[in-house]
Structure formats: structure tokens, C-alpha cells
Design an enzyme around this catalytic site. Structure first.
Site, mmCIF file in Angstrom:
data_model
loop_
_atom_site.group_PDB
_atom_site.id
_atom_site.type_symbol
_atom_site.label_atom_id
_atom_site.label_comp_id
_atom_site.label_asym_id
_atom_site.label_seq_id
_atom_site.Cartn_x
_atom_site.Cartn_y
_atom_site.Cartn_z
ATOM 1 N N HIS A 1 5.929 -5.538 3.483
ATOM 2 C CA HIS A 1 7.306 -5.903 3.158
ATOM 3 C C HIS A 1 7.975 -6.668 4.281
ATOM 4 C CE1 HIS A 1 6.778 -3.270 -0.285
ATOM 5 N NE2 HIS A 1 7.614 -4.123 -0.828
ATOM 6 N N GLU B 1 2.731 -3.185 -12.384
ATOM 7 C CA GLU B 1 2.103 -3.316 -11.064
ATOM 8 C C GLU B 1 0.990 -2.297 -10.865
ATOM 9 O OE1 GLU B 1 5.100 -2.845 -7.985
ATOM 10 O OE2 GLU B 1 6.181 -1.370 -9.167
ATOM 11 N N ASP C 1 1.378 -5.136 -5.711
ATOM 12 C CA ASP C 1 0.798 -3.818 -5.962
ATOM 13 C C ASP C 1 -0.307 -3.889 -7.001
ATOM 14 O OD1 ASP C 1 1.957 -1.979 -4.171
ATOM 15 O OD2 ASP C 1 3.864 -2.161 -5.229
HETATM 16 C C1 PEP Z 1 4.908 -6.131 -6.221
HETATM 17 O O1 PEP Z 1 4.325 -5.052 -6.054
HETATM 18 O O2 PEP Z 1 4.323 -7.200 -6.491
HETATM 19 C C2 PEP Z 1 6.372 -6.207 -6.113
HETATM 20 C C3 PEP Z 1 7.038 -7.276 -6.483
HETATM 21 O O3 PEP Z 1 7.007 -5.145 -5.558
HETATM 22 P P1 PEP Z 1 6.960 -4.798 -3.996
HETATM 23 O O4 PEP Z 1 6.299 -5.957 -3.291
HETATM 24 O O5 PEP Z 1 8.348 -4.589 -3.560
HETATM 25 O O6 PEP Z 1 6.131 -3.574 -3.973
HETATM 26 MG MG MG Z 2 5.447 -3.189 -5.955
#
Ligand code: PEP
Ligand code: MG
Length: 544
Positions: free
Chosen positions: A188, A428, A452
Site C-alpha cells: 500500500h 478480489e 489481492d
Molecule cells: C486490490 O486488492 O486490488 C484492491 C484494489 O484493494 P487493496 O489494494 O486496497 O487491497
Molecule cells: Mg484488496
């Protein structure tokens, strides 16, 4: 000149001085003071400075956010003058002969606990303020003020690692780029850097504290950082930096234009955001809406659990500013790499497969309801979508919807206005793809979280840098799951977007369009480059 390599998370150039970033010390150990009188003097100085700081913050908040929001700093300044607290700290230094840090932490924690146990709701709430003022004195004692962490000049930060909560707190106007020894390209923190358009490298093993204060250039195209770059290289990369700026300027001409292919297919291009601070980026990059508001950043940005009012304000601000554009807010996706101290979550063996996102929300119903009430209240101010993360079963989706409905009925009974909203499911997990037909019956849209989805499909921890040689971001299984999701959604009249990082991958845009995706939600800076690609694509020609 020193040259070091790492993994780049953005194709861009950053030029500036290096600033060594040392994260704040949070663990205060009981340590006996060598010189209690000196500790007392240190405390008194920090105490005075903390009071001054509160008044500076008061004035700033008053000018920027009004009296109501500034009041908290006035309360903090008053609490800092509290005799019980002052005497408690002095006692620990004088009688127990402990360090100023330990005395401040112990006395303020004790006092906060007394407040936390009070019946009166107002007094109870003051516990958070006591923790805050204790922390403000500790930050001064430990040299944790933002200036010493980040400096006052725009710079390239180097750090061992940066967690999302640190990244969100950094002053972006002073952040030219960053380089970390740890970290993965799909974390993140990397996503945040990309969304802020900040060149950054992770896994740069050669980072050295001696770089502090030196001239540097990050070449995000090559995944390199140069310390004291040679004049020729500096010239070459400065030229590239200016070319990038010009290319961006050319993209400006695409503002206001459609995302339509040469053969006439139009797709929505939305932006991913983390809070009200990103409204400007959505507007400046002419995104058609917000396809993913990661609301957990509202929690990460807050020292305490944000209450309904604080959340309502944040959501309303975004929805209202961008109306009539659609803004999709994802309910809190805490857990895995996004941890929050005040949530007191247990340490887990496999946090990515653990107690996170919707699992926390369905378990801590009051916590979830606070957010849902805030979202519903904000829905009256614009065009909203509410979506649930990490869904693996129809039962979970139905349970989340039921709690949403419960909140809606409560608010209506209280006479609160609620707007129209769409309901969406994050796709996801492989499980959600396989049952997508059933999930589609229960919602208006799907949003595919490819970050994910890739992690769970390929069993590759997105946080583990060591696994990058094994990871294939274009893995055929993931692409097939995306296709299956789009087809399942469309069979039931449910529109389908992609909000994971793959959505911004220019080498996949044509493929996604051929699959029939309805929306791509990407970091704001990728909106116009994506529009350019879409407008140059011709789906009537055979795929290459
Ligand atoms: C993902 O998992 O692609 C998503 C958009 O959520 P995050 O990256 O916040 O887990
Ligand atoms: Mg995600």
C-alpha cells in the site's frame, strides 16, 4: 558518484537532496535517570513547548477549519496545564528517579485510563486527548517532530521501510521521492506513492545513512538512485525530467474528452483515492468519478477510532465536491499490511489470510455501523456507491447489506436524509469469481481488486519482496478470472470495473476493453495517459 539499484514503483525522475528518515520511537522502556534534575529540566522544556505547539495548531486550525475544529487544541493546551498530570510526572522523575520520557508516558497513560473509565461520555472522550498531549510531549522529548523526521526542505527520503500510516502522514509538498531498503512494489505504501505521482524505489539494499544531505537523483525508469550524480548524468536526467513535464502538459489537451476507442466503444475511467486530500487530484486529472475510495485511510490518518461525525465529514466532503460524479466508497479494509494500533487486533501468523476487512466489520458490528451510518448520511450530498471488500460468500454480502439496511432504517427514523446509492462487491478472491453469478444477483456492480486477486490466486504474498521473481502480474489465471467476472456480471446486468493496479497497466488496456470491462479505476495521474491509449485503440481490428 554512487549508484544503487532497487525496484521502481513509478516511471519518473526525482531530483533533490537526500533526507534520512528515522521513524518515531514508540516503545518507552522503564529506564532510571542518571541525573533526575536534568530530566526534570528536559520535561519542563518539553512541557512548555507542547503548550506553545497547541496554540500554534489552534491558530492554524482556526484559520483553515474554523472555531469548532480548532477547539480541540485549546482543550489540549488546558489539559497540559492540569496540576494532577504535572505533579504525576514530576513525582515519577523526582521520587522514582525515572527518565522524562518514562514519566510522561506513565503519568499520561494513567490519567487517560482514569478518564476512560468515567461514566460521563464527555469525560470519557477526554481520554483520547490525554493520550494526545502525552504523545505531543514525548514527540518533543524524542525529537519526533515532523521537521526532524522529514526536514523543512523538499527532499528525497531514504528509510528502512515506510508503513502506510507513515506515508499518509508525510507532508507531500516536501516529498520529492523516496527510497526504502525493504518494501514490495505492490504494497500500500507503493500504491500511495504511485497515486501521489512520487518516484520511489523499494528494496534498495545499498541505502546508507551517509547519504543524508547529499544531492541525489532517482531514475524510476531504470530503478536507480544516484548520489552526487556526475554532471553529464545530471544533465541527461534533468532533460528527461523536463520531457516528462512536457508530456504531461500534452496530456492536458485530453481533458474534457471522452474515453472512446477509434471504433466507438466508451469506457469509464475513474480514480482511486484515499481521502478528501485527493479531491483536487481527481478534478485536475479529469477523472469521471472515483472507483475506489479506500476509506481505511481515514482510519489510518486518525490517532483514534474516527467517530461517525468525523467520518461523515470526510465522506461528505468528497461526495459533495465531486457530485454529480459517482464516488464509490469501499468500507474499511483494515488488516494485513494496514494495521492500526487503536484497533487492538491480535498478531496473526497469516495476516493477509486473517481477520481483516469485512471479517472485522461483520464481527465488530458497532464499529461497522458507525461507518455505514456516516456513509449513508453522506449519500444525501452526491452520487454514491458503497462496496464491500474481501467478500468470499453470498452470506457475507447479504449480512453486510442487512446491517446497511438496519442503519438506513435507524437514520430514517431519526429523520436523517439519505440519498440514492449503488451497492458493489469487490472481487478480489478466487472464491468470489467462482460464485460471481450468485453475487451479481445481490449487487449493482463489481470492482475487481487485481492486487489481492493476484495474491490469492497465485499464492504470492503481495508484501513479500522475495517472491517478486516468482510473481507474474499478467498471470493467465488472473486474466481468465477477470474475464469470468466480467461475463458473470454482465449476465445479471451488473456492471464491472477494475480498481486494482492492473487497471492502469497500459499493456493490458486493449485486452480489458476486449473483455468488455465497463470501468477502469486508476491512480489519478494515470487517468489521462489511459484516456490517450483508449482513444488510440481500435477494437474493430483483430487483436494482436
Ligand atoms: C486490490 O486488492 O486490488 C484492491 C484494489 O484493494 P487493496 O489494494 O486496497 O487491497
Ligand atoms: Mg484488496
Amino acid at each position: 558518484m554512487i549508484e544503487a539499484t532497487g525496484k521502481s514503483i513509478l516511471n519518473g525522475i526525482a531530483i533533490g537532496k537526500v533526507k534520512l528518515y528515522k521513524p518515531p520511537v514508540v516503545d518507552i522502556q522503564p529506564v532510571k535517570a542518571d541525573d533526575p534534575a536534568a530530566e526534570l529540566a528536559r520535561y519542563e522544556e518539553a512541557h512548555e513547548k507542547a503548550i506553545e505547539q497547541q496554540w500554534v495548531l489552534y491558530d492554524k486550525a482556526l484559520a483553515e477549519a474554523g472555531e469548532e475544529n480548532a477547539a480541540v487544541f485549546e482543550i489540549h493546551a488546558m489539559l497540559l496545564e492540569d496540576d494532577d498530570l504535572i505533579n504525576g510526572i514530576k513525582d515519577i522523575i523526582n521520587n522514582e528517579q525515572m527518565t522524562a520520557e518514562y514519566a510522561v508516558k506513565t503519568a499520561s497513560d494513567n490519567m487517560a485510563q482514569i478518564f476512560a473509565q468515567m461514566e460521563d461520555a464527555y469525560m470519557k472522550e477526554r481520554a483520547a486527548d490525554i493520550y494526545d498531549i502525552g504523545q505531543s510531549m514525548l514527540d518533543i522529548l524524542l525529537g519526533n517532530d515532523v521537521e526532524s523526521l522529514q526536514g523543512t526542505e523538499p527532499s528525497i527520503l531514504i528509510a528502512e521501510d515506510l508503513v502506510p500510516s507513515e506515508t499518509v502522514r508525510l507532508d507531500k509538498s516536501l516529498l520529492l521521492g523516496f527510497v526504502t531498503r525493504e518494501g514490495s512494489t505492490n504494497s500500500h505504501t507503493a500504491i500511495l506513492a504511485r497515486s501521489m505521482n512520487i518516484p520511489a524505489l523499494v528494496q534498495c539494499k545499498d541505502i546508507d545513512d551517509s547519504w543524508d544531505g547529499k544531492d541525489a537523483i532517482i531514475d524510476g525508469y531504470k530503478g536507480c538512485i544516484y548520489i552526487d550524480p556526475d554532471p553529464e548524468l545530471r544533465e541527461e536526467l534533468t532533460k528527461k525530467y523536463n520531457e516528462d513535464k512536457e508530456a504531461r502538459a500534452m496530456l492536458e489537451e485530453l481533458k474534457g474528452k471522452d474515453n472512446t476507442t477509434l471504433d466507438g466503444k466508451t469506457v469509464k475511467v475513474y480514480a482511486n483515492i484515499g481521502g478528501p486530500q485527493d479531491i483536487k487530484a481527481v478534478q485536475e486529472n479529469d477523472a469521471g468519478g472515483v472507483g475506489l475510495f479506500r476509506t481505511e485511510f481515514v482510519y489510518l490518518n486518525s490517532k483514534d477510532n474516527p467517530d461517525e461525525e468525523a467520518q461523515f465529514k470526510a465522506y461528505k466532503e468528497v461526495v459533495e465536491a465531486l457530485a454529480p460524479k459517482l464516488v464509490i466508497l469501499r468500507t474499511c479494509d483494515i488488516g494485513a499490511d494496514k494495521t492500526i494500533d487503536y484497533m487492538n487486533l491480535d498478531k496473526e501468523e497469516n495476516p493477509a489470510l486473517g481477520f481483516r476487512a469485512i471479517r472485522i466489520c461483520l464481527t465488530r458490528k458497532d464499529f461497522f455501523k458507525t461507518q455505514l451510518r456516516a456513509l449513508l448520511r453522506a449519500s444525501a450530498f452526491g452520487n454514491m456507491g458503497i462496496m464491500f471488500p474481501m467478500i468470499i460468500s453470498v452470506a457475507e454480502l447479504k449480512a453486510a447489506k442487512e446491517i446497511l439496511e438496519e442503519c438506513k432504517q435507524e437514520l430514517l427514523a431519526e429523520g436523517v436524509a439519505i440519498g440514492e446509492y449503488q451497492i458493489g462487491t469487490m472481487i478480489e478472491t478466487p472464491a468470489s469469481v467462482i460464485i460471481a453469478d450468485d453475487l451479481a444477483e445481490e449487487c449493482d456492480f463489481f470492482s475487481i481488486g487485481t492486487n489481492d486477486l493476484t495474491q490469492y490466486t497465485c499464492a504470492i504474498d503481495r508484501q513479500n519482496a522475495k517472491l517478486e521473481p516468482f510473481s507474474d502480474t499478467h498471470h493467465p489465471a488472473v486474466l481468465k478470472l477477470i474475464q469470468m467476472t466480467i461475463e458473470a456480471g454482465h449476465r445479471h446486468g451488473t456492471w464491472v470495473g477494475i480498481c486494482g493496479e492492473l487497471g492502469a497497466d497500459p499493456t493490458l488496456t486493449e485486452r480489458f476493453l476486449r473483455m468488455g470491462v465497463d470501468e477502469l479505476s486508476v491512480n489519478p495521474k494515470s487517468v489521462l495517459p489511459l484516456r490517450k491509449i483508449i482513444r488510440e485503440t481500435d477494437l474493430s481490428k483483430a487483436a494482436e
